[in-house]
Design an enzyme around this catalytic site. Structure first.
Site, short mmCIF file in Angstrom:
data_model
loop_
_atom_site.label_atom_id
_atom_site.label_comp_id
_atom_site.label_asym_id
_atom_site.label_seq_id
_atom_site.Cartn_x
_atom_site.Cartn_y
_atom_site.Cartn_z
N ALA A 9 0.84 -1.21 0.00
CA ALA A 9 0.00 0.00 0.00
C ALA A 9 0.87 1.25 0.00
CB ALA A 9 -0.94 -0.02 1.21
N GLY A 10 2.00 1.16 -0.71
CA GLY A 10 2.87 2.34 -0.87
C GLY A 10 2.32 3.23 -1.97
N GLY A 13 1.09 1.03 -5.04
CA GLY A 13 -0.06 0.20 -4.69
C GLY A 13 -1.30 1.03 -4.40
N ASP A 33 -0.62 -4.72 3.28
CA ASP A 33 0.76 -4.25 3.46
C ASP A 33 1.27 -4.85 4.77
OD1 ASP A 33 2.32 -1.58 2.12
OD2 ASP A 33 3.05 -2.22 4.09
N ARG A 88 17.55 -0.90 -11.41
CA ARG A 88 16.48 -1.78 -10.93
C ARG A 88 17.08 -3.07 -10.38
NH1 ARG A 88 14.08 0.50 -15.75
NH2 ARG A 88 12.33 1.84 -15.17
N VAL A 118 4.43 -5.84 -10.50
CA VAL A 118 5.03 -4.57 -10.91
C VAL A 118 6.33 -4.28 -10.15
CG1 VAL A 118 2.70 -3.66 -11.31
CG2 VAL A 118 3.94 -2.93 -9.29
N ASN A 120 10.05 -4.20 -8.98
CA ASN A 120 11.30 -4.27 -9.75
C ASN A 120 12.36 -5.10 -9.03
OD1 ASN A 120 11.10 -2.81 -12.23
ND2 ASN A 120 10.68 -0.99 -10.99
N ARG A 151 5.28 6.49 -21.78
CA ARG A 151 6.37 7.49 -21.65
C ARG A 151 6.86 7.89 -23.04
NH1 ARG A 151 9.27 4.59 -16.45
NH2 ARG A 151 8.18 5.87 -14.91
N HIS A 175 12.30 -4.40 -19.17
CA HIS A 175 12.07 -3.14 -18.48
C HIS A 175 13.43 -2.73 -17.91
CE1 HIS A 175 9.76 -0.05 -16.60
NE2 HIS A 175 9.86 -0.51 -15.38
#
Ligand code: APR
Length: 311
Positions: A9-10, A13, A33, A88, A118, A120, A151, A175
């Protein structure tokens, strides 16, 4: 009941949970989290926005995986983000532990879910989640291509002055440094990019796209990007939940497509309720095809690093 869980939940998230909830396409979005109170507080805050934004999806914040049970889609964002100067890959060891632990818990409660990773370094974390879950590969994918393509589209719109919504851009591959932006499939107002910009201008855009994440990390000083990343993850969630069969660039398991096998690689894929329902093979130039194969070799090498960590 339809349900999406977001693990972590950062920044990434919570914005993903918010975007999915506001889309009003599922009954429940669960955020979990390790930090106590964080997902609960954010969920309460999001729920209180419902009468204003006007959506019915209920957001649940929890530290208990029992609350994630029966999720249709699970987005794994748990892990550390980069700091300026970090690649990463520098996140590999610490995030591998987190992703392994989280995947085990998710699978125990949601054996039929589609997992979108998602965290990394993306290519390895997606591979790891697939291995740990034991799910069919089509039900585990990673988010990278949607973000990198967005992007690139932004940079093309800036350079050409075109309406952002008339720009089409696509990146494949990994990525990271072996990302493969595909100028031959990019267009502005329906015109091929190669007719609108010079080779030097396109090369400049390609290079900026490859380093797009680092550019933002450098500006933020703490943490990494999350507005465009969460938009990308939420678009993938939507395609799976609504079974749209949209083609999107995602990190998917390839088995012979583009002449590449047995690796998670950024490729165009049709997403639906079953996850990755088909890998779409676009015509690429010889140069782009070679770059994609090179990216596949680089990911395979990086995954080998992951195996040595486990050993
Ligand atoms: N289980 C659940 N949550 C965890 C765990 C775990 N085992 N370990 C860490 N977390 C949580 C943290 O408590 C934190 O709230 O993951 C969250 C990460 O949030 P941020 O630090 O804000 O990082 P964010 O920007 O969201 O990025 C998350 O996505 O883009 C990638 O590189 C980025 O790997 C990073 C991930």
């Amino acid at each position: 009941m339809s349900k999406v869980t977001v693990v972590g939940a950062g920044k990434y998230g919570s914005t993903t949970a918010q975007r999915v909830a506001e889309a009003d396409i599922v009954d429940e979005v669960v955020m979990t989290d390790i930090v106590e109170g964080l997902p609960q507080g954010l969920a309460l805050d999001m729920n209180e926005s419902r009468p204003i934004v006007r959506f019915r999806t209920k957001v649940v914040g929890t530290n208990d995986y029992a609350d994630t049970a029966g999720s249709d889609v699970v987005v794994i964002t748990a892990g550390l983000p980069r700091k300026p100067g970090m690649s990463r890959m520098d996140l590999l060891e610490v995030n591998a532990k987190i992703v392994r632990d989280v995947t085990d818990k998710i699978v125990a409660h949601s054996p039929d879910a589609v997992i979108i990773v998602v965290t990394n370094p993306l290519d390895q974390m997606t591979t790891l989640a697939a291995e740990v879950s034991g799910f069919p590969r089509r039900r585990v994918m990673g988010q990278a291509g949607m973000l990198d393509s967005a992007r690139m589209a932004h940079f093309i719109a800036e350079k050409t002055g075109a309406d952002i919504l008339s720009v089409r851009a696509i990146t494949l591959g990994s990525h990271g440094p072996t990302m493969v932006p595909v100028p031959s499939l990019c267009s502005v107002d329906g015109k091929p990019l190669t007719e609108v910009l010079s080779k030097e201008e396109i090369d400049e855009i390609v290079e900026r796209t490859r380093k797009g994440g680092a550019e933002i990390v450098g500006l933020l000083k703490t943490g990494s990007a999350y507005f465009a990343p969460s938009a990308a993850a939420a678009a993938m969630v939507r395609a799976v939940v609504l079974d749209t069969k949209e083609t999107m660039p995602v990190c998917a398991w390839v088995e012979g497509q583009y002449g590449v096998s047995d690796v998670y690689l950024g490729v165009p894929a049709k997403l639906g309720a079953a996850g990755v329902e088909e890998i779409v093979e676009f015509d690429l130039t010889d140069e782009e095809m070679a770059a994609l194969r090179e990216a596949a070799d680089a990911v395979k090498e990086k995954v080998a690093t992951l195996d040595s960590l486990e050993g």
